[in-house]
Design a protein around this motif. Structure first.
Motif, PDB file in Angstrom:
ATOM      1  N   GLY A 111       0.777  -1.242   0.000  1.00 38.52           N
ATOM      2  CA  GLY A 111       0.000   0.000   0.000  1.00 38.52           C
ATOM      3  C   GLY A 111       0.804   1.284   0.000  1.00 38.52           C
ATOM      4  N   GLY A 112       2.046   1.261  -0.454  1.00 41.16           N
ATOM      5  CA  GLY A 112       2.920   2.442  -0.367  1.00 41.16           C
ATOM      6  C   GLY A 112       2.320   3.737  -0.898  1.00 41.16           C
ATOM      7  N   GLY A 113       1.950   3.767  -2.202  1.00 37.38           N
ATOM      8  CA  GLY A 113       1.401   4.987  -2.805  1.00 37.38           C
ATOM      9  C   GLY A 113       0.086   5.371  -2.141  1.00 37.38           C
ATOM     10  N   SER A 114      -0.719   4.358  -1.794  1.00 42.83           N
ATOM     11  CA  SER A 114      -2.008   4.621  -1.145  1.00 42.83           C
ATOM     12  C   SER A 114      -1.783   5.155   0.267  1.00 42.83           C
ATOM     13  CB  SER A 114      -2.831   3.334  -1.046  1.00 42.83           C
ATOM     14  OG  SER A 114      -3.025   2.783  -2.313  1.00 42.83           O
ATOM     15  N   ALA A 115      -0.750   4.659   0.951  1.00 43.50           N
ATOM     16  CA  ALA A 115      -0.457   5.131   2.314  1.00 43.50           C
ATOM     17  C   ALA A 115      -0.075   6.610   2.271  1.00 43.50           C
ATOM     18  CB  ALA A 115       0.668   4.304   2.925  1.00 43.50           C
ATOM     19  N   ASP A 116       0.736   6.987   1.273  1.00 39.27           N
ATOM     20  CA  ASP A 116       1.116   8.399   1.140  1.00 39.27           C
ATOM     21  C   ASP A 116      -0.120   9.255   0.862  1.00 39.27           C
ATOM     22  OD1 ASP A 116       3.681   7.466   1.404  1.00 39.27           O
ATOM     23  OD2 ASP A 116       4.161   7.606  -0.725  1.00 39.27           O
ATOM     24  N   ALA A 117      -0.983   8.763  -0.050  1.00 38.54           N
ATOM     25  CA  ALA A 117      -2.202   9.510  -0.391  1.00 38.54           C
ATOM     26  C   ALA A 117      -3.090   9.659   0.840  1.00 38.54           C
ATOM     27  CB  ALA A 117      -2.960   8.794  -1.512  1.00 38.54           C
ATOM     28  N   ALA A 118      -3.214   8.575   1.621  1.00 36.33           N
ATOM     29  CA  ALA A 118      -4.057   8.623   2.829  1.00 36.33           C
ATOM     30  C   ALA A 118      -3.491   9.628   3.831  1.00 36.33           C
ATOM     31  CB  ALA A 118      -4.140   7.231   3.453  1.00 36.33           C
ATOM     32  N   ALA A 119      -2.159   9.658   3.957  1.00 40.21           N
ATOM     33  CA  ALA A 119      -1.541  10.615   4.892  1.00 40.21           C
ATOM     34  C   ALA A 119      -1.789  12.047   4.424  1.00 40.21           C
ATOM     35  CB  ALA A 119      -0.041  10.331   5.004  1.00 40.21           C
ATOM     36  N   VAL A 120      -1.711  12.281   3.111  1.00 42.00           N
ATOM     37  CA  VAL A 120      -1.962  13.624   2.574  1.00 42.00           C
ATOM     38  C   VAL A 120      -3.422  14.018   2.864  1.00 42.00           C
ATOM     39  CG1 VAL A 120      -2.078  15.012   0.456  1.00 42.00           C
ATOM     40  CG2 VAL A 120      -0.134  13.493   0.826  1.00 42.00           C
ATOM     41  N   ILE A 121      -4.354  13.086   2.677  1.00 39.14           N
ATOM     42  CA  ILE A 121      -5.774  13.386   2.936  1.00 39.14           C
ATOM     43  C   ILE A 121      -5.977  13.781   4.398  1.00 39.14           C
ATOM     44  CG2 ILE A 121      -8.097  12.367   3.083  1.00 39.14           C
ATOM     45  CD1 ILE A 121      -7.349  10.632   0.625  1.00 39.14           C
ATOM     46  N   ARG A 122      -5.427  12.975   5.309  1.00 37.96           N
ATOM     47  CA  ARG A 122      -5.624  13.282   6.743  1.00 37.96           C
ATOM     48  C   ARG A 122      -4.892  14.559   7.131  1.00 37.96           C
ATOM     49  NH1 ARG A 122      -6.289   7.986  10.382  1.00 37.96           N
ATOM     50  NH2 ARG A 122      -6.039   9.541  11.975  1.00 37.96           N
ATOM     51  N   LEU A 124      -4.032  17.183   5.157  1.00 38.52           N
ATOM     52  CA  LEU A 124      -4.634  18.410   4.605  1.00 38.52           C
ATOM     53  C   LEU A 124      -5.926  18.766   5.339  1.00 38.52           C
ATOM     54  CD1 LEU A 124      -4.048  18.126   0.748  1.00 38.52           C
ATOM     55  CD2 LEU A 124      -2.877  19.585   2.413  1.00 38.52           C
ATOM     56  N   ASN A 125      -6.613  17.747   5.840  1.00 35.61           N
ATOM     57  CA  ASN A 125      -7.817  18.019   6.641  1.00 35.61           C
ATOM     58  C   ASN A 125      -7.451  18.916   7.830  1.00 35.61           C
ATOM     59  OD1 ASN A 125     -10.615  17.607   7.225  1.00 35.61           O
ATOM     60  ND2 ASN A 125     -10.035  16.174   8.844  1.00 35.61           N
ATOM     61  N   LYS A 126      -6.229  18.688   8.383  1.00 37.77           N
ATOM     62  CA  LYS A 126      -5.781  19.509   9.524  1.00 37.77           C
ATOM     63  C   LYS A 126      -5.177  20.823   9.041  1.00 37.77           C
ATOM     64  CE  LYS A 126      -4.647  15.894  12.806  1.00 37.77           C
ATOM     65  NZ  LYS A 126      -3.573  14.939  12.980  1.00 37.77           N
ATOM     66  N   LEU A 127      -4.247  20.718   8.049  1.00 37.76           N
ATOM     67  CA  LEU A 127      -3.517  21.916   7.596  1.00 37.76           C
ATOM     68  C   LEU A 127      -4.468  22.991   7.081  1.00 37.76           C
ATOM     69  CD1 LEU A 127      -0.380  22.668   7.034  1.00 37.76           C
ATOM     70  CD2 LEU A 127      -0.984  22.269   4.656  1.00 37.76           C
ATOM     71  N   TRP A 128      -5.515  22.550   6.391  1.00 37.85           N
ATOM     72  CA  TRP A 128      -6.467  23.503   5.796  1.00 37.85           C
ATOM     73  C   TRP A 128      -7.727  23.677   6.663  1.00 37.85           C
ATOM     74  CZ3 TRP A 128      -6.170  21.141   0.146  1.00 37.85           C
ATOM     75  CH2 TRP A 128      -4.966  21.547  -0.459  1.00 37.85           C
ATOM     76  N   ASN A 129      -7.681  23.174   7.877  1.00 37.89           N
ATOM     77  CA  ASN A 129      -8.826  23.312   8.812  1.00 37.89           C
ATOM     78  C   ASN A 129     -10.152  22.924   8.173  1.00 37.89           C
ATOM     79  OD1 ASN A 129      -7.288  24.384  10.987  1.00 37.89           O
ATOM     80  ND2 ASN A 129      -7.155  26.303   9.833  1.00 37.89           N
ATOM     81  N   LEU A 130     -10.191  21.755   7.536  1.00 38.96           N
ATOM     82  CA  LEU A 130     -11.408  21.371   6.817  1.00 38.96           C
ATOM     83  C   LEU A 130     -12.464  20.745   7.737  1.00 38.96           C
ATOM     84  CD1 LEU A 130      -9.755  19.815   3.627  1.00 38.96           C
ATOM     85  CD2 LEU A 130     -10.569  22.147   3.972  1.00 38.96           C
TER      86      LEU A 130
END
Ligand code: C5P
Length: 302
Positions: A111-122, A124-130
């Motif tokens: 799941g390497g690429g998917s793990a990176d994508a999942a980390a970006v999703i979680r 950005l939810n914090k970084l952009w206060n979504l």
């Protein structure tokens, strides 16, 4: 030159599938699955820096064992695509600079690429206060890859459908008390295309709902022998026939003393259960130097 302040650092955990039942082909060409997925301690590092003006940037570095030439534009762009699509879906004007340091073998069923994508999703939810719920983020991720909802949810989970239905394997109060299990993960360095493996798959349909209950109980009791006896992957024989190197890596783990060995996902990585970290190190010393492998533990909670 814009000044970027480091904002969020995340671990993008690899995963293994302790069970993987292929339940049948769907009208959309995908297959319905049921799989117990558990994150492991091997992880990429993902850092998100706030960037002005809606800009999205990416820099990727790798450990020496990563075949960097396999980082095709698709793999690289998954993290960037996630950021662009999140900007659109949640009407965000801010940008992000993404830095990824890769340790998880590429195209390895972990799941390497998917793990990176999942980390970006979680992240950005914090970084952009979504303030989006995990259920919403997981459903957003489902359109980008079958493993992403499980990795966005985090911890030990059961996935169903093509991966979009995710249920935690344990209740929260149980999960925090679950002991990690030690494993040796190995990757023979060949690529197994998920699409090609599913296209070749001709095995009988498995439908054994008790498998999930059994493995849940064995993990909870830290009964490695019983977990080993319950491991199952309905794609294994197809992958072993298509890629003999993968079958060979599995045999090496078995001969080195792992009580249970299994293909992870659609390969090419395999893993062997071990009784302890020390047992994992012993197995590791018996494996040939040319076979990439690591002693890792499961992370029932991340
Ligand atoms: O979703 P992901 O990109 O990981 O899937 C890659 C390919 O694997 C799909 O295009 C499909 O051919 C096959 N697949 C499938 N059933 C699944 C997951 C993947 O047939 N549940």
């Amino acid at each position: 030159m814009t000044s970027c302040i480091p904002e969020i650092e995340l671990k993008a955990h690899a995963k293994v599938n302790l069970t993987l039942e292929v339940l049948g082909r769907r009208p959309d060409g995908y297959h319905n699955l049921r799989s117990v997925i558990v994150p492991i301690s091997l992880a990429d590092s993902v850092t998100l820096h706030r960037a002005p003006g809606g800009e999205i940037g990416l820099a990727v570095s790798t450990e020496s064992w990563i075949k960097a030439e396999r980082l095709g534009p698709g793999a690289l762009n998954l993290a960037v695509r996630v950021a662009c699509l999140m900007q659109q879906r949640y009407s965000v004007r801010q940008g992000v600079f993404i830095r990824i340091h890769k340790r998880i073998p590429i195209g390895g069923g972990m799941g390497g690429g998917s793990a990176d994508a999942a980390a970006v999703i979680r992240g950005l939810n914090k970084l952009w206060n979504l303030n989006q719920s995990l259920a919403e983020l997981s459903s957003f991720g489902a359109d980008l890859g079958s493993d992403i909802p499980a990795l966005v949810t985090g911890g030990a989970v059961v996935i169903e459908g093509r991966g979009e239905c995710v249920t935690p394997l344990f209740a929260p109060e149980v999960a925090s008390a679950v002991e990690p299990i030690w494993l040796v993960v190995a990757n023979p360095g060949v690529m197994c295309s998920t699409a090609q493996i599913f296209a070749k798959w001709r095995a009988d349909l498995t439908n054994a709902p008790e498998m999930v209950n059994n493995i849940r109980l064995h993990i909870q009791r830290a009964d490695v022998r019983a977990v080993a006896d319950t491991l199952y992957n309905g794609l294994e024989q197809t992958v072993f026939s298509a890629c003999p190197e993968v079958a060979k890596a599995a045999a090496l783990l078995r001969n080195a003393g792992c009580p249970g060995v299994l293909l992870s996902g659609s390969g090419a990585s395999v893993f062997g259960l071990v009784r302890s970290e020390a047992h994992g190190e012993m197995v590791s010393r018996k494996l040939p130097a040319g076979l990439w492998h690591r002693v890792v533990r499961t992370c029932p909670v991340v």
